[in-house]
Write an enzyme that holds these catalytic residues in place. Structure first.
Site, short mmCIF file in Angstrom:
data_model
loop_
_atom_site.label_atom_id
_atom_site.label_comp_id
_atom_site.label_asym_id
_atom_site.label_seq_id
_atom_site.Cartn_x
_atom_site.Cartn_y
_atom_site.Cartn_z
N LYS A 190 0.77 -1.20 0.12
CA LYS A 190 -0.15 0.03 -0.04
C LYS A 190 0.76 1.23 -0.03
CE LYS A 190 -4.46 -1.96 1.26
NZ LYS A 190 -5.36 -2.47 2.10
N ARG A 229 -3.43 -10.40 4.86
CA ARG A 229 -3.69 -10.49 3.42
C ARG A 229 -2.52 -9.78 2.45
NH1 ARG A 229 -5.88 -7.17 -0.57
NH2 ARG A 229 -7.50 -7.94 -1.98
N1 HH2 Z 1 -7.30 -4.26 0.60
C1 HH2 Z 1 -7.76 -4.34 -0.49
C2 HH2 Z 1 -8.71 -4.97 -1.08
N2 HH2 Z 1 -9.40 -5.75 -0.39
N3 HH2 Z 1 -9.69 -6.82 1.88
C3 HH2 Z 1 -9.49 -6.49 3.38
N4 HH2 Z 1 -10.08 -7.54 3.88
N5 HH2 Z 1 -8.34 -5.89 3.78
C4 HH2 Z 1 -7.87 -4.90 2.91
O1 HH2 Z 1 -6.83 -4.35 3.28
C5 HH2 Z 1 -7.98 -5.02 1.46
C6 HH2 Z 1 -9.23 -5.64 1.11
C7 HH2 Z 1 -6.72 -3.28 -1.65
O2 HH2 Z 1 -5.78 -3.99 -2.25
P1 HH2 Z 1 -5.82 -4.70 -3.69
O3 HH2 Z 1 -6.90 -5.95 -3.58
O4 HH2 Z 1 -4.67 -5.31 -3.92
O5 HH2 Z 1 -6.18 -3.68 -4.55
P2 HH2 Z 1 -7.17 -3.12 -5.55
O6 HH2 Z 1 -8.49 -2.67 -4.38
O7 HH2 Z 1 -6.80 -2.18 -6.38
O8 HH2 Z 1 -7.79 -4.49 -6.24
#
Ligand code: HH2
Length: 259
Positions: free
Chosen positions: A204, A239
């Site tokens: 992040k 995660r």
């Molecule tokens: N962060 C993201 C997405 N889902 N779910 C939980 N429970 N906790 C988190 O911190 C979290 C999440 C964001 O990360 P990422 O999936 O890599 O990015 P994007 O939303 O751009 O797909």
């Protein structure tokens, strides 16, 4: 928990696993590297991401969920949509990871209860489109804790057993760098709610900023540091995108934490 983003626009791996074949192979590699849960998502939640309708989200995630679950993996679906969660649970997912904590679609709670599934309820300030526009709190930890307690009570009132609920402070979701740091420093106050805590710091932007300006692909050291400290402060589920190095770090760190 390994991240399987079947999206063109996720902030750190958008477009890499858009093809179901590539996403399934990526998930299997993460499982082999130590992920016990594969979190499959079809819509980016980064600020400014284009919203995706249920049909497109289903087209992206369903074949991936189906195949990973059929191979015996524990699959969570990262969605806030009822239709997507229902189809994913029918296809073998057993966890609903809802970044809106049942706020956007309250009927997700009954769905989780009916399926005997587990759920992760995450704190986010408002909605993805606007969450990073000058987020403010009095006491960020107290407010996130009160929010998660209220969402837990909501889930229980809709029939979800307490043992099925995980909570997540939502690192980066409507938070400044300082808010993220305060939540990590005082993670024990979120753990004190009494449910397993999920943390998502992986790659992040606050990690990039703290390290002096690092791009997404250069944030593994910060990812490891924050996950190790979160473990020490009582988090249970991590995660991450880079499963092999983080799993190694967590194994070593766990061996040094008093049982
Ligand atoms: N962060 C993201 C997405 N889902 N779910 C939980 N429970 N906790 C988190 O911190 C979290 C999440 C964001 O990360 P990422 O999936 O890599 O990015 P994007 O939303 O751009 O797909």
């Amino acid at each position: 928990m390994g991240v399987v983003n079947v999206t063109p626009d996720s902030f750190s791996d958008g477009g890499l696993y858009l093809d179901a074949e590539a996403a399934v192979a990526h998930g299997a590699r993460m499982a082999a590297a130590g992920a016990s849960i594969l979190d499959v998502g079809g819509e980016s939640t980064r600020p400014g991401a284009k919203p995706v309708d249920a049909r497109e989200e289903l087209r992206r995630v369903l074949p991936v969920v189906e195949r990973l679950a059929a191979s015996g993996h524990t699959v969570s679906v990262d969605t806030a949509k009822l239709e997507v969660a229902r189809a994913a649970l029918d296809a073998g997912a057993s966890i609903v990871n809802d970044v809106s904590a049942f706020r956007f679609e309250p009927r997700l709670a009954e769905l989780v209860a009916e399926h005997g599934a587990r759920c992760c309820l995450m704190h986010m300030l408002g909605e993805p489109r606007t969450m990073q526009e000058d987020p403010r709190y009095g006491d960020v930890v107290a407010e996130v804790r009160a929010f998660l307690e209220e969402r837990l009570a909501f889930a229980l009132a809709r029939g979800v057993p307490e043992a099925s609920v995980w909570l997540d402070p939502g690192i980066g979701f409507g938070k400044t760098v300082e808010h993220n740091l305060e939540l990590l420093r005082r993670l024990d106050e979120i753990v004190a709610i009494g449910r397993p805590v999920v943390v998502g710091t992986s790659r992040k932007s606050f990690l990039g900023r703290l390290a002096g300006g690092r791009a997404e692909g250069e944030r593994l050291p910060g990812t490891i540091a924050t996950n190790v400290l979160a473990l020490e402060r009582g988090a249970s589920i991590f995660r991450v995108h880079d499963v092999a190095p983080v799993a190694d770090a967590l194994r070593v760190a766990a061996a040094t934490v008093a049982p």
